[in-house]
Design a protein around this motif. Structure first.
Motif, mmCIF file in Angstrom:
data_model
loop_
_atom_site.group_PDB
_atom_site.id
_atom_site.type_symbol
_atom_site.label_atom_id
_atom_site.label_comp_id
_atom_site.label_asym_id
_atom_site.label_seq_id
_atom_site.Cartn_x
_atom_site.Cartn_y
_atom_site.Cartn_z
ATOM 1 N N CYS A 194 0.767 -0.689 -0.443
ATOM 2 C CA CYS A 194 -0.525 -0.196 0.305
ATOM 3 C C CYS A 194 1.037 1.109 0.151
ATOM 4 C CB CYS A 194 -0.993 -0.304 1.473
ATOM 5 S SG CYS A 194 -2.599 1.445 1.148
ATOM 6 N N SER A 195 1.047 1.705 -1.347
ATOM 7 C CA SER A 195 2.580 3.055 -1.306
ATOM 8 C C SER A 195 1.503 4.212 -2.182
ATOM 9 C CB SER A 195 3.212 2.393 -1.496
ATOM 10 O OG SER A 195 3.620 2.287 -2.393
ATOM 11 N N ILE A 196 2.084 5.086 -2.375
ATOM 12 C CA ILE A 196 1.887 5.842 -4.239
ATOM 13 C C ILE A 196 3.702 6.021 -4.050
ATOM 14 C CG2 ILE A 196 1.420 8.170 -4.655
ATOM 15 C CD1 ILE A 196 -0.081 7.825 -2.129
ATOM 16 N N PRO A 197 4.529 5.162 -4.729
ATOM 17 C CA PRO A 197 5.551 5.247 -4.941
ATOM 18 C C PRO A 197 6.180 6.159 -5.829
ATOM 19 C CG PRO A 197 4.556 2.864 -5.690
ATOM 20 C CD PRO A 197 3.677 3.990 -5.661
ATOM 21 N N SER A 198 5.741 6.666 -6.879
ATOM 22 C CA SER A 198 6.281 8.012 -7.239
ATOM 23 C C SER A 198 5.994 9.318 -6.394
ATOM 24 C CB SER A 198 4.642 8.799 -8.168
ATOM 25 O OG SER A 198 3.922 9.056 -7.020
ATOM 26 N N GLU A 199 5.338 9.458 -5.113
ATOM 27 C CA GLU A 199 5.898 10.170 -3.656
ATOM 28 C C GLU A 199 6.808 9.634 -3.378
ATOM 29 O OE1 GLU A 199 2.704 12.749 -3.356
ATOM 30 O OE2 GLU A 199 2.097 12.387 -4.867
ATOM 31 N N ALA A 200 6.715 9.087 -3.215
ATOM 32 C CA ALA A 200 7.927 7.216 -2.155
ATOM 33 C C ALA A 200 7.138 7.795 -0.254
ATOM 34 C CB ALA A 200 9.143 8.609 -1.710
ATOM 35 N N ILE A 201 6.005 7.806 -0.710
ATOM 36 C CA ILE A 201 4.575 7.422 0.985
ATOM 37 C C ILE A 201 4.313 6.102 0.975
ATOM 38 C CG2 ILE A 201 2.944 8.260 2.292
ATOM 39 C CD1 ILE A 201 2.506 10.523 0.405
ATOM 40 N N TYR A 202 4.939 5.245 1.786
ATOM 41 C CA TYR A 202 4.209 3.655 2.344
ATOM 42 C C TYR A 202 3.899 4.316 3.350
ATOM 43 C CZ TYR A 202 8.382 3.624 -1.516
ATOM 44 O OH TYR A 202 9.037 3.883 -2.851
ATOM 45 N N PHE A 203 2.369 3.490 2.740
ATOM 46 C CA PHE A 203 1.560 2.402 4.376
ATOM 47 C C PHE A 203 2.036 0.983 4.485
ATOM 48 C CE2 PHE A 203 0.245 5.954 1.467
ATOM 49 C CZ PHE A 203 -0.094 6.886 2.041
ATOM 50 N N ASN A 204 3.090 1.049 5.798
ATOM 51 C CA ASN A 204 3.483 -0.071 6.146
ATOM 52 C C ASN A 204 2.563 -1.461 6.825
ATOM 53 O OD1 ASN A 204 4.728 -0.275 4.259
ATOM 54 N ND2 ASN A 204 6.599 1.239 5.869
ATOM 55 N N ARG A 205 2.007 -0.071 8.025
ATOM 56 C CA ARG A 205 1.398 -0.407 9.132
ATOM 57 C C ARG A 205 0.163 -0.521 8.940
ATOM 58 N NH1 ARG A 205 5.081 2.879 13.594
ATOM 59 N NH2 ARG A 205 6.879 2.394 12.065
ATOM 60 N N LEU A 206 -0.645 -1.507 8.809
ATOM 61 C CA LEU A 206 -1.925 -1.907 9.284
ATOM 62 C C LEU A 206 -2.770 -2.426 10.361
ATOM 63 C CD1 LEU A 206 -4.048 -3.476 6.822
ATOM 64 C CD2 LEU A 206 -3.069 -6.194 7.937
ATOM 65 N N LEU B 73 -6.815 -0.754 6.061
ATOM 66 C CA LEU B 73 -6.954 0.354 7.102
ATOM 67 C C LEU B 73 -5.379 0.535 7.050
ATOM 68 C CD1 LEU B 73 -7.543 3.521 7.244
ATOM 69 C CD2 LEU B 73 -8.404 2.033 9.701
ATOM 70 N N PHE B 74 -4.597 1.833 6.729
ATOM 71 C CA PHE B 74 -3.120 1.005 6.198
ATOM 72 C C PHE B 74 -2.435 2.721 6.950
ATOM 73 C CE2 PHE B 74 -3.524 -1.631 3.891
ATOM 74 C CZ PHE B 74 -2.492 -2.847 3.747
ATOM 75 N N THR B 75 -1.602 2.787 8.508
ATOM 76 C CA THR B 75 -0.990 4.283 8.317
ATOM 77 C C THR B 75 0.930 4.162 8.332
ATOM 78 O OG1 THR B 75 0.087 3.746 10.421
ATOM 79 C CG2 THR B 75 -1.588 4.891 10.229
ATOM 80 N N SER B 76 1.165 5.211 8.222
ATOM 81 C CA SER B 76 2.641 5.721 7.233
ATOM 82 C C SER B 76 3.337 5.789 8.670
ATOM 83 C CB SER B 76 2.835 6.588 6.064
ATOM 84 O OG SER B 76 2.336 8.287 6.497
ATOM 85 N N THR B 77 4.982 6.584 9.129
ATOM 86 C CA THR B 77 4.867 6.296 9.795
ATOM 87 C C THR B 77 5.339 7.549 10.035
ATOM 88 O OG1 THR B 77 6.984 7.004 8.396
ATOM 89 C CG2 THR B 77 7.375 4.808 9.875
ATOM 90 N N TRP B 78 4.269 8.368 9.485
ATOM 91 C CA TRP B 78 4.066 10.373 9.785
ATOM 92 C C TRP B 78 2.943 10.381 9.576
ATOM 93 C CZ3 TRP B 78 8.246 12.681 10.391
ATOM 94 C CH2 TRP B 78 9.669 12.164 10.292
ATOM 95 N N ASN B 79 2.064 9.033 10.272
ATOM 96 C CA ASN B 79 0.613 9.175 11.079
ATOM 97 C C ASN B 79 -0.238 9.294 9.435
ATOM 98 O OD1 ASN B 79 1.430 8.280 13.204
ATOM 99 N ND2 ASN B 79 1.231 9.528 14.320
ATOM 100 N N PHE B 80 -0.195 9.188 7.881
ATOM 101 C CA PHE B 80 -0.978 9.233 7.068
ATOM 102 C C PHE B 80 -1.496 8.054 7.688
ATOM 103 C CE2 PHE B 80 1.479 12.491 6.012
ATOM 104 C CZ PHE B 80 0.531 13.224 5.177
#
Ligand SMILES: *[C@@H]1O[C@H](CO)[C@@H](O)[C@H](O)[C@H]1NC(C)=O
Ligand SMILES: *[C@@H]1O[C@H](CO)[C@@H](O)[C@H](O)[C@H]1NC(C)=O
Ligand SMILES: *[C@@H]1O[C@H](CO)[C@@H](O)[C@H](O)[C@H]1NC(C)=O
Ligand SMILES: *[C@@H]1O[C@H](CO)[C@@H](O)[C@H](O)[C@H]1NC(C)=O
Ligand SMILES: *[C@@H]1O[C@H](CO)[C@@H](O)[C@H](O)[C@H]1NC(C)=O
Ligand SMILES: *[C@@H]1O[C@H](CO)[C@@H](O)[C@H](O)[C@H]1NC(C)=O
Ligand SMILES: *[C@@H]1O[C@H](CO)[C@@H](O)[C@H](O)[C@H]1NC(C)=O
Ligand SMILES: *[C@@H]1O[C@H](CO)[C@@H](O)[C@H](O)[C@H]1NC(C)=O
Length: 542
Positions: free
Chosen positions: A218-230, A249-256
């Protein structure tokens, strides 16, 4: 509740008016019709963590039981419970955790109990097991998952092919990558076959022979946003299993937060076709992951490959351009999905997302585009949402906090307002305009009838307020001194509309939006800026 419940579990049958809640020392049965009543049916001394309908006549109840996990079978007819003691002497260990703060999952499939829970007080031996019922006990090998955090478990039925049915486990595990710049968590889906009885005596005895795991991307590679946490997962079952969908439903390290949607057919394909990580020889036949009713007769050489290589190389990619359905900063924590056929006959998916700050968003997914229709504040008090359970048959959502459980009708169309325009612009597929009312598409129920019951409508703030009746087509005359500054402020009634100002009926002036207003700044007023300013909003061609 008669006392606050910091950890609750919920059991509910589709179509039933009652809901079972497991709390501390108690199982509550709440009945929402004809009145809100609360009957306390059972009293025991523990945190109830498992509440699963076992068969038509009994419910499986398990709890921490003062750090000594225990299960009971509760008879629905006799209204009494029997302590579960199975031949292996497992009476709750591995089913209920020791403490309510430890994570556990459970699932009943054909009168077999599958569970993921620690075997020790120290949260050790986190395995996925078939632990109770008719079929043989089987579990995962100790090193197949690294410090897993279990998120969800689901059984996908195949009416035409029951021997190939899979049980899917969703979890996060620690990454083997020691690099501090890499997110330490990886989200995964794993499969086991329902018919798996484990290997022969020599290898994988009482261990799954069909366990495989894959990375959920689950990610947006073009913007290097990775949602690694289910964070949460919801499986939307379909008559044809291939069309079933997994909403993660995922979160990223930056709480997106982000929602990614996966196809069960694609998950199945990845497990059937991918090469195995770290294995380059020819795959044995049958290849690992294939269901086998006589798994105890599988060849040891094949099982050795299963034992050593549980991870597949391919990643499971989300459907719809392989990107999230949406992402943003709203702190969503729970997800539930319903399907509803709108007045136009089109079947649409509706996502119910609970936020960490006690709100529920009702979002329609239309051709893979989300539209946030409504914000619901379910509780009178400020309590966190602990559970959210959907009854797709009755279109009711049960939302639980430490103090109460609230029933919300997804067909409450009054909330959108009382004009045809309000109703249409809400885009709510549960609702349609009929006989001068915004009303449920199913129609046969007059939903305004339950005005007297303790429905939560009073606390609702509608995320969107549209009221063309109050046509404030008001003309103000304002005198502004030359070279002064002036703000033109237009109230924002709909978050979905586009707003702008029009000068002298000709010049379009884009305004700056905040939550409640759209503002146009007149700087250093000159005579050319005199004239008539009109605020225009446009939504869906209106
Ligand atoms: C609804 O659930 C309750 C509690 O689980 C049970 O006693 C009752 O029989 C169920 N009703 C129906 C109609 O299935
Ligand atoms: C349901 O399960 C319970 C507990 O195993 C068992 O005693 C009972 O006979 C079962 N009932 C039916 C109808 O299968
Ligand atoms: C349970 O009840 C449902 C409907 O009442 C029935 O269709 C189903 O076959 C029953 N299941 C079992 C295992 O008896
Ligand atoms: C539960 O109730 C049934 C019927 O009333 C009775 O036969 C049975 O002995 C009871 N079981 C326990 C454990 O009390
Ligand atoms: C993310 O949220 C958690 C929990 O609310 C918080 O502790 C953490 O500081 C947040 N991280 C960032 C980068 O905002
Ligand atoms: C709102 O104002 C516009 C422009 O003055 C007018 O055309 C329209 O009929 C009004 N709508 C209502 C509901 O009064
Ligand atoms: C703008 O249009 C309205 C009606 O559409 C009219 O009444 C008004 O006089 C016009 N204003 C100017 C400055 O043309
Ligand atoms: C707008 O109309 C006012 C009054 O009719 C006029 O003074 C002003 O110059 C006009 N401004 C523009 C940009 O047309």
């Amino acid at each position: 509740f008669d006392k606050d419940q910091r950890h609750i579990v919920v059991q509910h049958d589709e179509g039933n008016d009652s809901i079972c809640i497991g709390g501390v020392n108690k199982v509550y049965i709440l009945n929402f019709t004809p009145n809100l009543q609360m009957n306390v049916q059972e009293d025991c001394q523990n945190y109830i963590r498992v509440l699963q309908k076992f068969n038509n006549s009994s419910i499986f109840v398990c709890g921490t039981n003062a750090v000594k996990p225990q299960c009971w079978s509760w008879s629905l007819s006799a209204h009494n419970e029997t302590k579960v003691v199975d031949p292996q002497g497992i009476c709750g260990r591995g089913i209920s955790p020791y403490y309510p703060t430890q994570v556990s999952l459970s699932l009943i499939v054909e009168e077999d109990l599958y569970s993921a829970a620690p075997l020790t007080r120290e949260n050790k031996n986190l395995q996925f097991r078939r632990i109770y019922g008719k079929r043989k006990q089987v579990w995962t090998d100790e090193n197949w998952m690294k410090s897993p955090k279990f998120i969800g478990v689901s059984h996908i039925k195949r009416a035409d092919d029951p021997d190939n049915e899979k049980i899917y486990l969703f979890f996060m595990e620690r990454s083997l990558d020691e690099d501090p710049n890499v997110d330490p968590w990886i989200s995964r889906v794993a499969q086991v076959c329902k018919v798996d009885e484990g290997g022969p005596k020599v290898i994988l005895n009482s261990r799954w022979t069909t366990f495989l795991k894959a990375k959920l991307r689950c990610s947006i590679p073009s913007e290097a946003i990775y949602f690694n946490r289910l964070q949460d997962v919801f499986v939307l079952h379909s008559e044809n299993w291939r069309e079933s969908r997994v909403y993660g439903l995922f979160t990223s390290t930056w709480n997106f937060t982000a929602v990614c949607v996966y196809s069960v057919e694609e998950i199945d394909r990845v497990f059937r076709e991918s090469t195995l990580k770290g294995y380059s020889s020819t795959l044995p036949n049958p290849r690992p992951g294939t269901c086998h009713v006589k798994s105890q007769q599988l060849f040891p050489a094949m099982l050795q490959v299963v034992k050593d290589h549980q991870e597949v190389d391919q990643w499971v990619q989300p459907i719809g351009d392989r990107t999230p359905l949406f992402f943003g900063r709203t702190p969503y924590q729970k997800i539930t999905v319903d399907q509803v056929r709108g007045a136009d006959g089109v079947l649409r998916k509706v996502l119910l997302l609970a936020t960490g700050d006690r709100k529920i968003h009702k979002v329609v997914e239309d051709k893979h585009t989300p539209f946030n229709m409504l914000e619901i504040h379910p509780f009178k008090t400020s309590a966190a949402i602990q559970s959210m359970t959907l009854d797709s048959t009755t279109k009711k959502l049960y939302v639980g906090s430490a103090h109460e459980v609230v029933e919300i009708s997804l067909e409450n169309c009054d909330w959108h307002g009382n004009t045809k325009l309000d109703c249409q612009l809400s885009r709510d597929p549960y609702c349609t305009w009929r006989n001068g009312h915004c009303t449920s598409v199913r129609g046969n129920k007059l939903l305004t009838a339950d005005k007297n019951s303790r429905e939560p409508s009073k606390d609702l703030r509608i995320g969107k307020v549209m009221n063309p009746n109050e046509n404030k087509s008001v003309l103000f005359y304002i005198s502004v001194e030359r070279e002064n500054m002036f703000f033109l402020s237009c109230p924002v009634n709909s978050q979905h509309a586009h707003y702008w100002w029009l000068h002298n009926n000709t010049t379009k002036l884009e305004c700056v939006r905040d939550k409640d207003r759209c503002i146009y700044l007149l700087q250093n007023v000159t005579p050319q800026q005199y004239g008539t300013y009109t605020c225009i909003s446009e939504e869906e061609g209106y």
